[in-house]
Write a protein that holds these residues in place. Structure first.
Motif, PDB file in Angstrom:
ATOM      1  N   ARG A   1     -30.399   5.047  -7.163  1.00 52.39           N
ATOM      2  CA  ARG A   1     -31.783   4.918  -7.606  1.00 52.39           C
ATOM      3  C   ARG A   1     -32.549   6.235  -7.583  1.00 52.39           C
ATOM      4  O   ARG A   1     -33.588   6.361  -8.201  1.00 52.39           O
ATOM      5  CB  ARG A   1     -32.537   3.936  -6.705  1.00 52.39           C
ATOM      6  CG  ARG A   1     -32.082   2.502  -6.784  1.00 52.39           C
ATOM      7  CD  ARG A   1     -32.856   1.667  -5.793  1.00 52.39           C
ATOM      8  NE  ARG A   1     -32.676   2.162  -4.433  1.00 52.39           N
ATOM      9  CZ  ARG A   1     -33.323   1.693  -3.385  1.00 52.39           C
ATOM     10  NH1 ARG A   1     -34.241   0.762  -3.544  1.00 52.39           N
ATOM     11  NH2 ARG A   1     -33.090   2.166  -2.184  1.00 52.39           N
ATOM     12  N   GLY A   2     -32.018   7.185  -6.849  1.00 50.79           N
ATOM     13  CA  GLY A   2     -32.790   8.407  -6.613  1.00 50.79           C
ATOM     14  C   GLY A   2     -32.487   9.509  -7.593  1.00 50.79           C
ATOM     15  O   GLY A   2     -32.426   9.291  -8.800  1.00 50.79           O
ATOM     16  N   THR A   3     -32.292  10.691  -7.086  1.00 47.32           N
ATOM     17  CA  THR A   3     -32.004  11.852  -7.921  1.00 47.32           C
ATOM     18  C   THR A   3     -30.574  11.777  -8.440  1.00 47.32           C
ATOM     19  O   THR A   3     -29.659  11.403  -7.698  1.00 47.32           O
ATOM     20  CB  THR A   3     -32.180  13.143  -7.107  1.00 47.32           C
ATOM     21  OG1 THR A   3     -33.494  13.174  -6.571  1.00 47.32           O
ATOM     22  CG2 THR A   3     -31.947  14.364  -8.000  1.00 47.32           C
ATOM     23  N   TRP A   4     -30.401  12.119  -9.700  1.00 50.29           N
ATOM     24  CA  TRP A   4     -29.054  12.106 -10.278  1.00 50.29           C
ATOM     25  C   TRP A   4     -28.184  13.053  -9.467  1.00 50.29           C
ATOM     26  O   TRP A   4     -28.533  14.221  -9.263  1.00 50.29           O
ATOM     27  CB  TRP A   4     -29.096  12.548 -11.740  1.00 50.29           C
ATOM     28  CG  TRP A   4     -27.826  12.353 -12.479  1.00 50.29           C
ATOM     29  CD1 TRP A   4     -26.961  11.307 -12.326  1.00 50.29           C
ATOM     30  CD2 TRP A   4     -27.266  13.191 -13.488  1.00 50.29           C
ATOM     31  NE1 TRP A   4     -25.915  11.443 -13.188  1.00 50.29           N
ATOM     32  CE2 TRP A   4     -26.070  12.583 -13.921  1.00 50.29           C
ATOM     33  CE3 TRP A   4     -27.673  14.390 -14.085  1.00 50.29           C
ATOM     34  CZ2 TRP A   4     -25.269  13.133 -14.918  1.00 50.29           C
ATOM     35  CZ3 TRP A   4     -26.880  14.938 -15.072  1.00 50.29           C
ATOM     36  CH2 TRP A   4     -25.685  14.314 -15.480  1.00 50.29           C
ATOM     37  N   ALA A   5     -27.060  12.546  -8.996  1.00 45.91           N
ATOM     38  CA  ALA A   5     -26.240  13.341  -8.098  1.00 45.91           C
ATOM     39  C   ALA A   5     -24.769  13.033  -8.297  1.00 45.91           C
ATOM     40  O   ALA A   5     -24.407  11.998  -8.878  1.00 45.91           O
ATOM     41  CB  ALA A   5     -26.642  13.064  -6.649  1.00 45.91           C
ATOM     42  N   LEU A   6     -23.942  13.940  -7.810  1.00 42.64           N
ATOM     43  CA  LEU A   6     -22.501  13.757  -7.872  1.00 42.64           C
ATOM     44  C   LEU A   6     -21.932  13.379  -6.513  1.00 42.64           C
ATOM     45  O   LEU A   6     -20.781  12.971  -6.417  1.00 42.64           O
ATOM     46  CB  LEU A   6     -21.842  15.053  -8.358  1.00 42.64           C
ATOM     47  CG  LEU A   6     -22.462  15.694  -9.586  1.00 42.64           C
ATOM     48  CD1 LEU A   6     -21.705  16.959  -9.954  1.00 42.64           C
ATOM     49  CD2 LEU A   6     -22.499  14.724 -10.751  1.00 42.64           C
ATOM     50  N   ASN A   7     -22.743  13.528  -5.477  1.00 49.37           N
ATOM     51  CA  ASN A   7     -22.297  13.253  -4.114  1.00 49.37           C
ATOM     52  C   ASN A   7     -22.311  11.748  -3.874  1.00 49.37           C
ATOM     53  O   ASN A   7     -23.318  11.078  -4.090  1.00 49.37           O
ATOM     54  CB  ASN A   7     -23.231  13.948  -3.131  1.00 49.37           C
ATOM     55  CG  ASN A   7     -22.714  13.916  -1.712  1.00 49.37           C
ATOM     56  OD1 ASN A   7     -22.084  12.944  -1.299  1.00 49.37           O
ATOM     57  ND2 ASN A   7     -22.964  14.969  -0.968  1.00 49.37           N
ATOM     58  N   LEU A   8     -21.197  11.229  -3.424  1.00 47.34           N
ATOM     59  CA  LEU A   8     -21.098   9.776  -3.245  1.00 47.34           C
ATOM     60  C   LEU A   8     -22.122   9.255  -2.241  1.00 47.34           C
ATOM     61  O   LEU A   8     -22.490   8.080  -2.294  1.00 47.34           O
ATOM     62  CB  LEU A   8     -19.683   9.387  -2.865  1.00 47.34           C
ATOM     63  CG  LEU A   8     -19.067   9.954  -1.575  1.00 47.34           C
ATOM     64  CD1 LEU A   8     -19.412   9.079  -0.380  1.00 47.34           C
ATOM     65  CD2 LEU A   8     -17.554  10.055  -1.700  1.00 47.34           C
ATOM     66  N   ARG A   9     -22.571  10.107  -1.341  1.00 48.47           N
ATOM     67  CA  ARG A   9     -23.541   9.675  -0.323  1.00 48.47           C
ATOM     68  C   ARG A   9     -24.892   9.340  -0.931  1.00 48.47           C
ATOM     69  O   ARG A   9     -25.710   8.671  -0.303  1.00 48.47           O
ATOM     70  CB  ARG A   9     -23.695  10.746   0.748  1.00 48.47           C
ATOM     71  CG  ARG A   9     -22.450  10.948   1.587  1.00 48.47           C
ATOM     72  CD  ARG A   9     -22.639  12.052   2.621  1.00 48.47           C
ATOM     73  NE  ARG A   9     -21.448  12.259   3.422  1.00 48.47           N
ATOM     74  CZ  ARG A   9     -20.424  12.999   3.033  1.00 48.47           C
ATOM     75  NH1 ARG A   9     -20.460  13.612   1.873  1.00 48.47           N
ATOM     76  NH2 ARG A   9     -19.369  13.150   3.818  1.00 48.47           N
ATOM     77  N   GLU A  10     -25.140   9.785  -2.158  1.00 47.10           N
ATOM     78  CA  GLU A  10     -26.412   9.506  -2.832  1.00 47.10           C
ATOM     79  C   GLU A  10     -26.423   8.133  -3.493  1.00 47.10           C
ATOM     80  O   GLU A  10     -27.457   7.687  -3.989  1.00 47.10           O
ATOM     81  CB  GLU A  10     -26.681  10.573  -3.890  1.00 47.10           C
ATOM     82  CG  GLU A  10     -26.782  11.984  -3.332  1.00 47.10           C
ATOM     83  CD  GLU A  10     -27.993  12.168  -2.451  1.00 47.10           C
ATOM     84  OE1 GLU A  10     -27.921  12.973  -1.506  1.00 47.10           O
ATOM     85  OE2 GLU A  10     -29.016  11.501  -2.694  1.00 47.10           O
ATOM     86  N   TYR A  11     -25.267   7.476  -3.539  1.00 51.28           N
ATOM     87  CA  TYR A  11     -25.142   6.198  -4.235  1.00 51.28           C
ATOM     88  C   TYR A  11     -25.268   5.057  -3.241  1.00 51.28           C
ATOM     89  O   TYR A  11     -24.496   4.954  -2.292  1.00 51.28           O
ATOM     90  CB  TYR A  11     -23.812   6.136  -4.992  1.00 51.28           C
ATOM     91  CG  TYR A  11     -23.821   7.029  -6.206  1.00 51.28           C
ATOM     92  CD1 TYR A  11     -23.678   8.407  -6.080  1.00 51.28           C
ATOM     93  CD2 TYR A  11     -24.012   6.508  -7.479  1.00 51.28           C
ATOM     94  CE1 TYR A  11     -23.728   9.236  -7.189  1.00 51.28           C
ATOM     95  CE2 TYR A  11     -24.050   7.325  -8.595  1.00 51.28           C
ATOM     96  CZ  TYR A  11     -23.914   8.685  -8.436  1.00 51.28           C
ATOM     97  OH  TYR A  11     -23.963   9.506  -9.538  1.00 51.28           O
TER      98      TYR A  11
END
Length: 122
Positions: A99-109
């Motif tokens: 939901r947050g900043t577009w990211a590649l880090n799995l921790r952001e999902y």
């Protein structure tokens, strides 16, 4: 949002598969969506992501030019088309939503579906 990944299977090297990730509860356009994979004995790694707006995609170097991520707003589904598959693509593939900043880090999902197994034979 609930995510359900499917479409994995056994394929020979050089073959193709299309993975699907069906979302329920919220529309996929509400999230940045990503595909990740985890091979036996290895850490989960980023594969591909599509921005919430659908205007941008990003791929791991290992799959660039072979895999394509896309989404269908009507079907509320995200896809991963995998071509020219290699034995090293063998892994459990997961879809995830952020939901947050577009990211590649799995921790952001924040949201994850169950994995679907892809096995590529040589």
């Amino acid at each position: 949002v609930q995510l359900q990944a499917y479409g994995g299977g056994l394929v020979q090297a050089g073959g193709s598969l299309r993975l699907s990730c069906a979302a329920s509860g919220r529309t996929v356009s509400s999230y940045h969506m990503g595909w990740f994979r985890q091979a036996a004995g290895k850490e989960r790694e980023f594969v591909a992501s599509i921005r919430r707006t659908g205007e941008s995609t990003y791929y791991a170097d290992s799959v660039k030019g072979r895999f394509t991520i896309s989404r269908d707003g009507v079907k509320n589904t995200v896809y991963l088309q995998m071509n020219s598959l290699k034995p090293e693509d063998t892994a459990l593939y997961y879809c995830a939503a952020n939901r947050g900043t577009w990211a590649l880090n799995l921790r952001e999902y924040e949201y994850w579906g169950h994995g679907t197994q892809v096995t590529v034979s040589s």
